[in-house]
Scaffold this motif. Structure first.
Motif, PDB file in Angstrom:
ATOM      1  N   VAL A 133       0.843  -1.203   0.000  1.00  0.00           N
ATOM      2  CA  VAL A 133       0.000   0.000   0.000  1.00  0.00           C
ATOM      3  C   VAL A 133       0.871   1.243   0.000  1.00  0.00           C
ATOM      4  O   VAL A 133       1.748   1.390   0.842  1.00  0.00           O
ATOM      5  CB  VAL A 133      -0.922   0.010   1.240  1.00  0.00           C
ATOM      6  N   ARG A 134       0.642   2.137  -0.961  1.00  0.00           N
ATOM      7  CA  ARG A 134       1.353   3.407  -1.052  1.00  0.00           C
ATOM      8  C   ARG A 134       0.351   4.490  -1.421  1.00  0.00           C
ATOM      9  O   ARG A 134      -0.722   4.188  -1.946  1.00  0.00           O
ATOM     10  CB  ARG A 134       2.452   3.341  -2.115  1.00  0.00           C
ATOM     11  N   LEU A 144     -12.886   1.610  13.434  1.00  0.00           N
ATOM     12  CA  LEU A 144     -14.145   1.116  12.896  1.00  0.00           C
ATOM     13  C   LEU A 144     -14.124   1.133  11.377  1.00  0.00           C
ATOM     14  O   LEU A 144     -14.557   0.172  10.718  1.00  0.00           O
ATOM     15  CB  LEU A 144     -15.297   1.961  13.441  1.00  0.00           C
ATOM     16  N   ARG A 145     -13.620   2.214  10.796  1.00  0.00           N
ATOM     17  CA  ARG A 145     -13.584   2.339   9.341  1.00  0.00           C
ATOM     18  C   ARG A 145     -12.631   1.320   8.718  1.00  0.00           C
ATOM     19  O   ARG A 145     -12.933   0.729   7.673  1.00  0.00           O
ATOM     20  CB  ARG A 145     -13.181   3.761   8.943  1.00  0.00           C
ATOM     21  N   LEU A 146     -11.468   1.120   9.330  1.00  0.00           N
ATOM     22  CA  LEU A 146     -10.520   0.151   8.800  1.00  0.00           C
ATOM     23  C   LEU A 146     -11.079  -1.268   8.873  1.00  0.00           C
ATOM     24  O   LEU A 146     -10.901  -2.077   7.955  1.00  0.00           O
ATOM     25  CB  LEU A 146      -9.193   0.248   9.555  1.00  0.00           C
ATOM     26  N   HIS A 147     -11.747  -1.577   9.980  1.00  0.00           N
ATOM     27  CA  HIS A 147     -12.353  -2.898  10.106  1.00  0.00           C
ATOM     28  C   HIS A 147     -13.455  -3.078   9.066  1.00  0.00           C
ATOM     29  O   HIS A 147     -13.582  -4.157   8.446  1.00  0.00           O
ATOM     30  CB  HIS A 147     -12.920  -3.085  11.516  1.00  0.00           C
ATOM     31  N   ALA A 148     -14.256  -2.046   8.838  1.00  0.00           N
ATOM     32  CA  ALA A 148     -15.314  -2.132   7.832  1.00  0.00           C
ATOM     33  C   ALA A 148     -14.723  -2.310   6.438  1.00  0.00           C
ATOM     34  O   ALA A 148     -15.263  -3.060   5.612  1.00  0.00           O
ATOM     35  CB  ALA A 148     -16.186  -0.882   7.884  1.00  0.00           C
ATOM     36  N   LEU A 172     -11.311 -10.703  -1.288  1.00  0.00           N
ATOM     37  CA  LEU A 172      -9.942 -10.233  -1.064  1.00  0.00           C
ATOM     38  C   LEU A 172      -9.674 -10.151   0.429  1.00  0.00           C
ATOM     39  O   LEU A 172     -10.582  -9.912   1.229  1.00  0.00           O
ATOM     40  CB  LEU A 172      -9.726  -8.861  -1.722  1.00  0.00           C
ATOM     41  N   HIS A 173      -8.420 -10.323   0.782  1.00  0.00           N
ATOM     42  CA  HIS A 173      -8.036 -10.340   2.198  1.00  0.00           C
ATOM     43  C   HIS A 173      -7.072  -9.186   2.457  1.00  0.00           C
ATOM     44  O   HIS A 173      -5.975  -9.148   1.898  1.00  0.00           O
ATOM     45  CB  HIS A 173      -7.365 -11.667   2.545  1.00  0.00           C
ATOM     46  N   LEU A 174      -7.499  -8.231   3.286  1.00  0.00           N
ATOM     47  CA  LEU A 174      -6.667  -7.085   3.652  1.00  0.00           C
ATOM     48  C   LEU A 174      -6.035  -7.355   5.008  1.00  0.00           C
ATOM     49  O   LEU A 174      -6.737  -7.509   6.008  1.00  0.00           O
ATOM     50  CB  LEU A 174      -7.509  -5.808   3.713  1.00  0.00           C
ATOM     51  N   VAL A 175      -4.710  -7.451   5.037  1.00  0.00           N
ATOM     52  CA  VAL A 175      -3.983  -7.733   6.274  1.00  0.00           C
ATOM     53  C   VAL A 175      -3.561  -6.408   6.887  1.00  0.00           C
ATOM     54  O   VAL A 175      -2.819  -5.637   6.279  1.00  0.00           O
ATOM     55  CB  VAL A 175      -2.733  -8.606   6.005  1.00  0.00           C
ATOM     56  N   GLN A 207      -4.508  -9.455  -0.815  1.00  0.00           N
ATOM     57  CA  GLN A 207      -4.265 -10.744  -1.434  1.00  0.00           C
ATOM     58  C   GLN A 207      -5.589 -11.403  -1.785  1.00  0.00           C
ATOM     59  O   GLN A 207      -6.582 -11.268  -1.065  1.00  0.00           O
ATOM     60  CB  GLN A 207      -3.510 -11.657  -0.456  1.00  0.00           C
ATOM     61  N   PRO A 208      -5.613 -12.180  -2.884  1.00  0.00           N
ATOM     62  CA  PRO A 208      -6.825 -12.964  -3.184  1.00  0.00           C
ATOM     63  C   PRO A 208      -7.040 -13.998  -2.097  1.00  0.00           C
ATOM     64  O   PRO A 208      -6.105 -14.621  -1.618  1.00  0.00           O
ATOM     65  CB  PRO A 208      -6.499 -13.627  -4.537  1.00  0.00           C
ATOM     66  N   ARG A 209      -8.277 -14.152  -1.696  1.00  0.00           N
ATOM     67  CA  ARG A 209      -8.591 -15.148  -0.683  1.00  0.00           C
ATOM     68  C   ARG A 209      -8.432 -16.550  -1.250  1.00  0.00           C
ATOM     69  O   ARG A 209      -8.723 -16.803  -2.427  1.00  0.00           O
ATOM     70  CB  ARG A 209     -10.015 -14.962  -0.166  1.00  0.00           C
ATOM     71  N   SER A 210      -7.996 -17.430  -0.428  1.00  0.00           N
ATOM     72  CA  SER A 210      -7.828 -18.819  -0.840  1.00  0.00           C
ATOM     73  C   SER A 210      -9.175 -19.441  -1.161  1.00  0.00           C
ATOM     74  O   SER A 210     -10.180 -19.189  -0.478  1.00  0.00           O
ATOM     75  CB  SER A 210      -7.118 -19.632   0.256  1.00  0.00           C
TER      76      SER A 210
END
Length: 379
Positions: A176-177, A201-205, A215-218, A374-377
Motif C-alpha cells: 500500500v502506497r 471502525l472504518r478500517l475494520h469495515a 480479497l483479504h486485507l492484512v 491478497q486474493p482469498r484462498s
C-alpha cells in the motif's frame, strides 16, 4: 441592530454565536477604526494569526484578503459590535463588502443615543434568535452502525473490481502506497475519521468489505500500536483545523492542507493541475485516483482556488507563485514548511523536496510490509 441599554449581556450573547461552521462571524470593532484596521480585526475573528497576517502582506492588503476568506469560509452573517463608533467611510466600505461577497452584515449600535428605530433595524434579542436558527451543520451525524455499513459497501464495490484485475494478472499481493489504488481507497474511507475509535471502525469495515469481494486485507495491530494509530488519525481534528485557520496566505494553507490530506511530497503536489481539483474543494484528482478533502478542511482549498482565480492568465498548475509562474517542488516545499511553522503543525516530509512521488512514512506506506491485499484462498 439596536442595543439601547448598552448591555454587557448583548455583547456576551452575540460573541457566543460566533461559529464558522454555521457561517456566523462576530467582530468587536475598535472605536474609530479605518477600513484596513477593521478588515484586519475581522480576519483575526476568522482565526488568523497576527504573524501570519504580517507575513501575508501590508496592512493595506487586508480588505482584499478579507473578501477572499469570507468567500472561502462561506460566511453568511457578519456581526460588527460597536459599529456606532466607526467612521462613515469604514461603514461605507463594510456595505461594499456585503454587496461584493453576499454576506449579511449586522451593525450593532449600543447606547440610548442610537435607539432611534428605522424599518431596517432590529432589537438585539430578535437578531440573536435569527442567528441561532438551526442550520445544516446541526443535522444529526450518522450512527456508528450506519458509518460502518457505508464504508463496508464502498470497500466491497472497489474490491469486486480489484478481484477481477488480481486474478487476471496473478498478482499475489499489493503493498500500500499513496500512489496506488488501495492507498487512495483507504484515504477516502478514513480521512474524516474524528478519533481513533472511528478510524479503527472504518478500517475494520474496509477489511470486511474487501473480504466480501473475495480479497483479504492484512492490517497491523492498530489497536495496540499507539504510535501508528496516533500517526494515522484523525488527520483534521478540531485542533488541527484551528491551527490551519491561523494561516492567512491561501497558497501556504492550501498546500499544507493537501499535503496532510494526500501524504504527497512537494514535487508530487507541484504536478497537480487546476482541472484536477473540484471547484468546491471536495476532492483533488491524481494519477492513481481521487483523494477526498473532508468538509472541515475545504475552506483552505477554496481559498487557494479563489486566490488562483484572481491571477491574470495563470498556467495550468494549481500552485502559482507571486511571479505568476508555477511553483516547482523545492519552492513549494519551502512554502509548506513556512506555513507549518506559523500554524504550529508538523511539516512532515512534504516539506522535503524529494523527487519521489510518495514519502517513506505516510498514511499508506506505514502499512507497507504489514498491509497486503491478497486474493482469498479458494480452499
Amino acid at each position: 441592530m439596536l442595543d439601547p441599554d448598552d448591555d454587557h449581556a448583548c455583547v456576551r450573547a452575540l460573541l457566543g454565536v460566533h461559529d464558522l461552521a454555521d457561517g456566523v462571524v462576530v467582530c468587536l470593532a475598535a472605536p474609530g477604526s479605518p477600513w484596513p484596521v477593521l478588515a484586519r480585526d475581522v480576519l483575526l475573528a476568522l482565526g488568523k494569526d497576527r504573524r501570519a497576517l504580517d507575513a501575508a502582506g501590508p496592512r493595506s492588503s487586508a480588505p482584499g484578503l478579507l473578501e477572499l476568506w469570507l468567500r472561502a469560509e462561506q460566511v453568511h452573517h457578519l456581526v460588527v459590535l460597536r459599529a456606532h463608533l466607526l467612521p462613515f467611510s469604514t461603514l461605507a466600505a463594510v456595505d461594499r463588502l456585503a454587496v461584493a461577497t453576499g454576506v449579511q452584515v449586522w451593525r450593532v449600535a449600543h447606547g440610548p443615543l442610537h435607539s432611534a428605530r428605522t424599518p431596517t433595524t432590529l432589537p438585539w434579542p430578535a437578531m440573536l434568535a435569527l442567528l441561532t436558527v438551526p442550520t445544516a451543520a446541526d443535522r444529526q451525524k450518522p450512527t456508528a452502525e450506519e458509518q460502518y455499513a457505508t464504508v463496508r459497501d464502498l470497500a466491497a464495490r472497489a474490491g469486486r473490481a480489484w478481484r477481477i484485475y488480481t486474478e487476471r494478472t496473478r498478482i499475489r499481493a499489493r503493498k500500500v502506497r499513496p500512489d496506488c489504488a488501495l492507498g487512495v481507497l483507504l484515504q477516502n474511507l478514513t480521512i474524516d475519521a474524528h478519533d481513533g475509535d472511528d478510524l479503527l471502525l472504518r478500517l475494520h469495515a474496509a477489511r470486511v468489505g474487501l473480504r466480501d469481494a473475495g480479497l483479504h486485507l492484512v492490517l497491523p495491530a492498530l489497536a495496540t500500536d499507539t504510535r501508528l494509530l496516533g500517526y494515522l488519525g484523525p488527520r483534521f481534528s478540531p485542533e488541527t483545523v484551528t491551527r490551519l485557520r491561523r494561516l492567512a496566505c491561501p497558497l501556504a494553507v492550501g498546500a499544507l492542507t493537501l499535503a496532510r490530506a494526500t501524504d504527497s511530497s512537494a514535487p508530487w503536489l507541484a504536478k497537480t493541475r487546476l482541472d484536477w481539483t473540484d471547484p468546491c474543494g471536495r476532492h483533488v484528482r491524481a494519477y492513481t485516483g481521487t483523494f477526498r478533502v473532508p468538509p472541515q478542511a475545504r475552506p483552505m482549498l477554496r481559498a487557494l482556488l479563489l486566490d488562483r482565480a484572481s491571477r491574470d492568465d495563470p498556467p495550468p498548475a494549481l500552485f502559482i507563485g507571486r511571479d505568476g509562474k508555477a511553483l516547482l517542488g523545492r519552492r513549494l516545499a519551502h512554502r509548506i514548511r513556512a506555513g507549518a511553522d506559523l500554524a504550529g503543525l508538523p511539516a512532515g516530509e512534504a516539506a522535503i523536496p524529494r523527487e519521489k512521488c510518495y514519502t517513506p512514512e505516510t498514511f499508506a506506506t506505514t502499512f507497507t510490509g504489514a498491509t497486503n491485499l491478497q486474493p482469498r484462498s479458494k480452499h
